[in-house]
Design an enzyme around this catalytic site. Sequence first.
Site, mmCIF file in Angstrom:
data_model
loop_
_atom_site.group_PDB
_atom_site.id
_atom_site.type_symbol
_atom_site.label_atom_id
_atom_site.label_comp_id
_atom_site.label_asym_id
_atom_site.label_seq_id
_atom_site.Cartn_x
_atom_site.Cartn_y
_atom_site.Cartn_z
ATOM 1 C CB CYS A 138 -12.370 -5.747 1.383
ATOM 2 S SG CYS A 138 -10.623 -6.111 0.530
ATOM 3 C CG ASP B 276 -0.835 4.922 5.666
ATOM 4 O OD1 ASP B 276 -1.449 4.813 4.733
ATOM 5 O OD2 ASP B 276 0.066 6.196 5.869
ATOM 6 C CG ASP C 166 -5.526 -7.180 2.033
ATOM 7 O OD1 ASP C 166 -6.682 -7.823 2.047
ATOM 8 O OD2 ASP C 166 -5.728 -5.948 2.036
ATOM 9 C CG ASP D 190 -2.705 -2.669 1.276
ATOM 10 O OD1 ASP D 190 -3.744 -1.825 1.075
ATOM 11 O OD2 ASP D 190 -2.878 -3.759 1.832
ATOM 12 N N GLY E 90 5.273 -19.197 -1.220
ATOM 13 C CA GLY E 90 4.147 -18.683 -0.332
ATOM 14 C C GLY E 90 3.812 -19.659 0.904
ATOM 15 C CG ASP F 18 -6.046 0.765 -0.582
ATOM 16 O OD1 ASP F 18 -6.149 0.933 0.576
ATOM 17 O OD2 ASP F 18 -5.595 -0.562 -0.987
#
Length: 336
Positions: A20, A55, A74, A97, A145, A230
């Site tokens: 991140c 958010d 993410d 999340d 995916g 988070d």
Amino acid sequence: MTPTRQASVRLTQFAHGGGCACKIPPGELEEVVSGLGAPLPGGDSPLLVGLATGDDAAVVMLPGQDTAMVCTADFFTPVVDDPYDWGRVAAANALSDVYAMGGRPVLAVNLLAWPRDRLPFELAREVLRGGLDIAAEAGCHIGGGHSVDDPEPKYGMAVTGLADPARLLRNDAGRAGLPLSLTKPLGLGVLNNRHKATGERFEQAIATMTALNRDASAAALAAGAVCATDVTGFGLLGHLHKLARASGVTAVLDTAAVPYLDGAREAVRDGYVSGGTRRNLEWVAPHTDFGAADADTRLLLADAQTSGGLLVAGEVPGAPVVGELVPRGEHSIVLR
């Protein structure tokens, strides 16, 4: 795949950032998305949570039902060298999340970018296997995916969950008088940065990043909490600033009560601080009264976490209380 083959490839060396910490800086991101969250025309919007407060996920009412759908995505560059562990970390981070909104993940799809001419696909398979195992632990289905050929490896998930619209955890629902609880220790960013630079493996960091926030979310809801977020790429201070700003309060943080992973302070002392962490600190500085906090403490509080814990406005059994919300003052954050 043999362990020798895995150990011979250091995935973190194929990316400019890690986890991140590779996020677009929060100030720049807010400028990019400003004004892009207009509701659809045609009366009352079923969108309960959108872009307005930044958010953790979007939430929309399902037509004709008393259930809300939670949607998020993410993905990021390698945060650890082991491909299986990277897949586990990325999946836990994406699922977080949904938990941060008080939801339950039910379906995810993989998002994979892979430098097919530079890294063998057997490593990609290990990444996907790690994600699958964490999703299975969460009781979340994987339904395929999307993949692209990319110079840098990236992995994550788009996740859909369900939630009770009357029991959401939102970042704009904080109220003065509530304590602040933190469910995972800080220091993931600096330990991951040390890992990337030296190859040292930090089991405490991997265990923390791969731990689901499922139980913490359930405990927060059971305790009657309505406000949470988070702690990920913007650091504790960045996410706390967003929560306090959205809720119209000031957050008072007890720096002595904040938990850290073993080795985190030493990693800061030795200079393993990412550019993302420094940008986080720069972003929150105008909104923060740092008090007597020293430079290392400020960096740790802004440390860009990957798959960090929940920051809850309320008491969560087993989690340390690290501060409280008070009526809005000059700053959104005050360190004590």
